[in-house]
Write an enzyme that holds these catalytic residues in place. Structure first.
Site, PDB file in Angstrom:
ATOM      1  CE  LYS A  28      -8.452 -11.174   0.282  1.00  0.00           C
ATOM      2  NZ  LYS A  28      -7.971 -10.939   1.643  1.00  0.00           N
TER       3      LYS A  28
ATOM      4  CE  LYS B 245      -4.326  -1.745   1.758  1.00  0.00           C
ATOM      5  NZ  LYS B 245      -5.003  -2.064   2.992  1.00  0.00           N
TER       6      LYS B 245
ATOM      7  CE  LYS C 148     -13.313  -7.340   5.808  1.00  0.00           C
ATOM      8  NZ  LYS C 148     -12.250  -6.429   5.964  1.00  0.00           N
TER       9      LYS C 148
HETATM   10  P1  AMP Z   1     -10.320  -9.518   5.270  1.00  0.00           P
HETATM   11  O1  AMP Z   1     -11.484  -9.590   4.360  1.00  0.00           O
HETATM   12  O2  AMP Z   1      -9.014  -9.378   4.537  1.00  0.00           O
HETATM   13  O3  AMP Z   1     -10.474  -8.567   6.424  1.00  0.00           O
HETATM   14  O4  AMP Z   1     -10.211 -10.943   5.976  1.00  0.00           O
HETATM   15  C1  AMP Z   1     -11.018 -11.427   7.021  1.00  0.00           C
HETATM   16  C2  AMP Z   1     -10.810 -12.939   7.076  1.00  0.00           C
HETATM   17  O5  AMP Z   1     -11.456 -13.573   5.930  1.00  0.00           O
HETATM   18  C3  AMP Z   1      -9.343 -13.326   7.030  1.00  0.00           C
HETATM   19  O6  AMP Z   1      -9.102 -14.411   7.915  1.00  0.00           O
HETATM   20  C4  AMP Z   1      -9.128 -13.730   5.577  1.00  0.00           C
HETATM   21  O7  AMP Z   1      -8.101 -14.655   5.434  1.00  0.00           O
HETATM   22  C5  AMP Z   1     -10.497 -14.319   5.165  1.00  0.00           C
HETATM   23  N1  AMP Z   1     -10.770 -14.076   3.717  1.00  0.00           N
HETATM   24  C6  AMP Z   1     -10.930 -12.864   3.131  1.00  0.00           C
HETATM   25  N2  AMP Z   1     -11.165 -12.987   1.796  1.00  0.00           N
HETATM   26  C7  AMP Z   1     -11.129 -14.310   1.508  1.00  0.00           C
HETATM   27  C8  AMP Z   1     -11.303 -15.080   0.299  1.00  0.00           C
HETATM   28  N3  AMP Z   1     -11.549 -14.505  -0.874  1.00  0.00           N
HETATM   29  N4  AMP Z   1     -11.197 -16.417   0.389  1.00  0.00           N
HETATM   30  C9  AMP Z   1     -10.961 -17.006   1.582  1.00  0.00           C
HETATM   31  N5  AMP Z   1     -10.786 -16.340   2.758  1.00  0.00           N
HETATM   32  C10 AMP Z   1     -10.875 -15.011   2.741  1.00  0.00           C
END
Ligand code: AMP
Ligand code: TRP
Length: 356
Positions: free
Chosen positions: A213, A133, A216
């Site tokens: 990936k 970033k 969110k």
């Molecule tokens: P984040 O969305 O990066 O805040 O992640 C929150 C949790 O969800 C973390 O433990 C990530 O590893 C998991 N996570 C986020 N996006 C994915 C995805 N596309 N596939 C699998 N796990 C995910």
């Protein structure tokens, strides 16, 4: 993939934990930025709903992490509530595990300072998330110090296990290093945590860009991202538009045909059959997409129904979060006090007894 995937053997020079608090305890969190996705459910939250019945668990909506990058102050509180409500709707049971908002428990900030006084500038600058970033834009200092806050989250509760996706592994490993360093320098204070990654490398890809990936934090209208609160017709449209390829036959080949492989992985996550076996069952992409839509809609329906019930009864979420914060603070306060004492700070003197 290199490195340890699970609780592996101790690193060289590492001492065993001698703290009597060492019992199995899970801590994990999610930052209320963007909107929760199907990836979050499959990679993280779904596992949490199972773990809560196996052992002592704490899960936090980490609002203080969400402000380490640009944020909208008019939206933060609503997103924090939405995230907490979605976690309950997805199955976290406040009678069984502790769910709380990080900012409600001031001990997190107290311990973060000690973590910042334990970490070195160089090790924080090496974190991949920061480097990626900071290379593109001017960033807040808090993005650099974020892993110190995350270490505090984990160490305050004596967490032995931290279930996260691959992207967070480096931060949990730093929390381990900081715990070991602090214990070595100031005496046994913290339980040393382990990263636990999903057994199947659950990493759902974006439906439009299947090599990336599903995230969110992508814009709310991103067509490649399925949100947990997307209504059925939106799910249908997003799956129908999912990128595949120009072949005709359905085959599972993640390297050469990542879009179709992602759809098969997604379908496999909701049933007993693996993606290869599923591939043989479909004669066309249209049929595959139709079944993927049904599986996702069926999985999201109960979550969305429960979400609507919870929104209609805000007292449930308020009470659960108040109880959760109270319990978290009860666990965290003695750990913070021990850390401050071992670090050499003067404890607050007890008030003089009032004259009778
Ligand atoms: P984040 O969305 O990066 O805040 O992640 C929150 C949790 O969800 C973390 O433990 C990530 O590893 C998991 N996570 C986020 N996006 C994915 C995805 N596309 N596939 C699998 N796990 C995910
Ligand atoms: N940084 C994590 C993420 O973006 C969220 C998080 C904050 C976390 N503190 C934590 C995860 C402590 C596990 C343990 O996904």
């Amino acid at each position: 993939m290199s490195g340890r995937l699970d609780a592996g053997p101790a690193k060289r020079g590492e001492t065993e934990n001698t703290l009597t608090t060492r019992k199995r305890r899970v801590f994990s969190g999610t930052a209320p930025s963007g909107r929760l996705t199907l990836g979050n459910l499959l990679g993280a939250v779904g596992r949490w709903t199972v773990l809560q019945y196996e052992t002592d668990c704490l899960f936090s909506v980490v609002d203080l992490h969400a402000v380490t990058t640009e944020h909208d102050p008019r939206e933060l509180a609503a997103r924090t509530r939405e995230f907490a409500t979605t976690l309950f709707a997805a199955g976290l049971n406040p009678d069984v595990c502790t769910v709380f908002v990080q900012g409600h428990v001031p001990e997190h900030l107290g311990l973060t300072w000690l973590m910042e006084c334990t970490a070195y500038d160089g090790e924080l600058r090496r974190m991949i998330q920061y480097r990626e970033k900071a290379r593109q834009e001017s960033v807040r200092v808090s993005l650099l110090t974020y892993p110190a806050l995350m270490a505090a989250d984990i160490l305050l509760y004596g967490a032995t296990e931290v279930p996260v996706g691959e992207d967070q592994r480096q931060h949990v490993e730093l929390a381990r290093d900081l715990a070991l360093r602090f214990n070595h320098r100031y005496g046994e204070t913290f339980v040393v945590p382990e990263v636990t990654l999903p057994r199947v490398a659950a990493r759902l890809s974006d439906l439009q860009e299947p090599t990336r990936k599903m995230s969110k934090s992508d814009p709310d209208d991103a067509v490649g991202v399925i949100r947990l609160l997307d209504p059925p017709e939106v799910v249908r449209r997003k799956v129908a538009r999912a990128v595949t390829d120009s072949e005709r036959e359905v085959r599972y080949d993640p390297g050469a045909r990542p879009g179709v492989a992602n759809l098969l992985d997604l379908l496999a996550a909701f049933g007993d059959d693996g993606p290869e076996a599923l591939a043989e069952r479909y004669a066309s992409y249209g049929e595959l997409k139709s079944d993927v839509t049904d599986a996702v809609v069926d999985a999201l329906r109960p979550i969305q129904e429960r979400y609507r019930d919870l929104v209609a009864d805000p007292g449930y979420v308020d009470t659960a979060l108040a109880v959760g914060a109270h319990h978290a603070s009860d666990l965290a306060a003695p750990v913070l006090a021990r850390a401050q004492r071992n670090f050499g700070l003067l404890p607050l003197p007890a008030p003089a007894p009032s004259p009778a």
